[in-house]
Every structure is written in C-alpha cells, then in structure tokens.
Write a protein that holds these residues in place. Sequence first.
Motif, mmCIF file in Angstrom:
data_model
loop_
_atom_site.group_PDB
_atom_site.id
_atom_site.type_symbol
_atom_site.label_atom_id
_atom_site.label_comp_id
_atom_site.label_asym_id
_atom_site.label_seq_id
_atom_site.Cartn_x
_atom_site.Cartn_y
_atom_site.Cartn_z
ATOM 1 N N UNK A 1 83.447 68.028 41.352
ATOM 2 C CA UNK A 1 83.138 67.214 40.183
ATOM 3 C C UNK A 1 82.097 66.135 40.496
ATOM 4 N N UNK A 2 81.357 66.316 41.568
ATOM 5 C CA UNK A 2 80.324 65.348 41.911
ATOM 6 C C UNK A 2 79.250 65.307 40.824
ATOM 7 N N UNK B 1 93.940 73.816 41.393
ATOM 8 C CA UNK B 1 93.222 73.687 42.641
ATOM 9 C C UNK B 1 93.973 72.778 43.595
ATOM 10 N N UNK B 2 93.481 72.760 44.803
ATOM 11 C CA UNK B 2 94.097 71.931 45.818
ATOM 12 C C UNK B 2 93.395 70.583 45.934
ATOM 13 N N UNK B 3 92.059 70.580 45.800
ATOM 14 C CA UNK B 3 91.279 69.386 46.089
ATOM 15 C C UNK B 3 90.259 69.102 44.992
ATOM 16 N N UNK B 4 90.212 67.835 44.563
ATOM 17 C CA UNK B 4 89.199 67.372 43.628
ATOM 18 C C UNK B 4 88.153 66.612 44.421
ATOM 19 N N UNK C 1 100.444 53.031 40.149
ATOM 20 C CA UNK C 1 101.667 53.652 40.643
ATOM 21 C C UNK C 1 101.482 55.101 41.036
ATOM 22 N N UNK C 2 100.280 55.441 41.524
ATOM 23 C CA UNK C 2 100.018 56.798 42.002
ATOM 24 C C UNK C 2 99.614 56.742 43.469
ATOM 25 N N UNK C 3 99.822 57.827 44.177
ATOM 26 C CA UNK C 3 99.477 57.851 45.599
ATOM 27 C C UNK C 3 98.931 59.217 45.997
ATOM 28 N N UNK C 4 97.787 59.609 45.438
ATOM 29 C CA UNK C 4 97.199 60.895 45.829
ATOM 30 C C UNK C 4 96.744 60.860 47.284
ATOM 31 N N UNK C 5 96.754 62.006 47.911
ATOM 32 C CA UNK C 5 96.194 62.087 49.255
ATOM 33 C C UNK C 5 94.686 61.947 49.138
ATOM 34 N N UNK D 1 94.863 66.522 45.690
ATOM 35 C CA UNK D 1 94.160 65.836 46.768
ATOM 36 C C UNK D 1 92.819 65.341 46.233
ATOM 37 N N UNK D 2 92.465 64.118 46.573
ATOM 38 C CA UNK D 2 91.172 63.566 46.194
ATOM 39 C C UNK D 2 90.293 63.482 47.425
#
Length: 210
Positions: A161-162, A7-10, A137-141, A31-32
């Motif tokens: 996932x709400x 998927x693109x967005x969580x 050390x992560x940088x999700x959008x 993407x979050x």
Amino acid sequence: MTEVANSKTLLIESQYFPSIYFYKTLIEGQILQIERYEHYQKVSFRNRCYIAGPNGVILLSVPLSKGKNQRTVMKDVRISNEENWQGLHWKTLTSAYRRSPFFEYFEPELEGLYERRFDFLLDWNMACLEWANKALGISPEIRLTDSFQKTYDPAAGIIDKRDHMVPGQLPAAGAPEYTQVFGERTGFFPNLSILDLLFCEGKRGLELLK
C-alpha cells in the motif's frame, strides 16, 4: 473478507500521525511493515498530517534539513530543528483541541512526546505511530524493511500500500463520522489525523474504525 484481512503483512510508507483511513486499513491486517529504504517523496503524509481547526483543516508539517526537494533514503531524512517546530505543533494542537472531550486525558503523555528531540523523520514518525497505537488500544506487530523492493509478489502475503494514501485524495466513503470540535461551524472533515479521532472519541475511536 478483504485482501488485507487475508494477507499476512501490510506494507506502507512511514507517516506523521497517520490518517484515520490509514488506521482503518491497518486494523484489518495482522502485521505492519514500514518502508524505510524508499526515497523521500514530497507532498505526502511522510512529514505532514491534518487536523481540524476553527476555520477549517490545518496542516502540520515537519521541517526537513534539506527542504522538500531532497531525494534522500527515508531512513536518512533529517529533521530541521533550527526552529521549535514541535513547540509550534503542540501549541496548534492545544488551541484546536483543548475543548475536545479527551484532550486532557491524552495531554500529559503527548506533550512529553513533543518535548523529545528527534533528528530523523523516521524515528519521529515511529514514535508517533507507537503512541497512537497505544492510545487506540491496538498492538500490531511492526517491522521495518531491510531493503527496497519495487514490487512484491502478492503470493508472498504482502499487500503493498505504499503511496496509495495521498493528501487530498483519501476516499470519504466508509470513513467514520463523529462529533468534531468545530463541526457545527465548519462541517465534518473525514480522514484527518488519527489525533482528531482520539481527542474527540477517546478509546471509542477503535470501535468506529471497525
């Protein structure tokens, strides 16, 4: 590959220093998106997180101005700052983790975060999320919702996932195991706040999440 990876967005609710399970899910996505137009729900990770103490699991709960029974839109939920809850949380963290391998490494920046005043729960949670992401050390959008939608079409590339992560109901299967500060005394506790993994394993925590 998992459905999240494809998927693109969580999409997920805002949480206070989210659980290890949250991060295992997050690193599989791209993407979050944080839900900010839902109504606040009590007994959730929205204003609570769990850490390991010498006698078992410790709950850290952010006090809210209207208590736990409010049905306010999440972006408008206010923190009750009448008492120094941040000082209490920081004292509890220091007591629980001062002997952990990496607490001193993270201490200066994290203490600074706990010294900042926040009026809204969403702002506090976002600051905690950003700090934890940097520490790992992560940088999700990261995006915030513009409106509330009860359901989403999976074809739109959004995995909803709400409310899938409920205190006391996170699956232990697949959770990374590592040496906790009081593990020899209490046994291992899976899926605590990401803070537990960071203090015990530092940057290696990211490897354990994969």
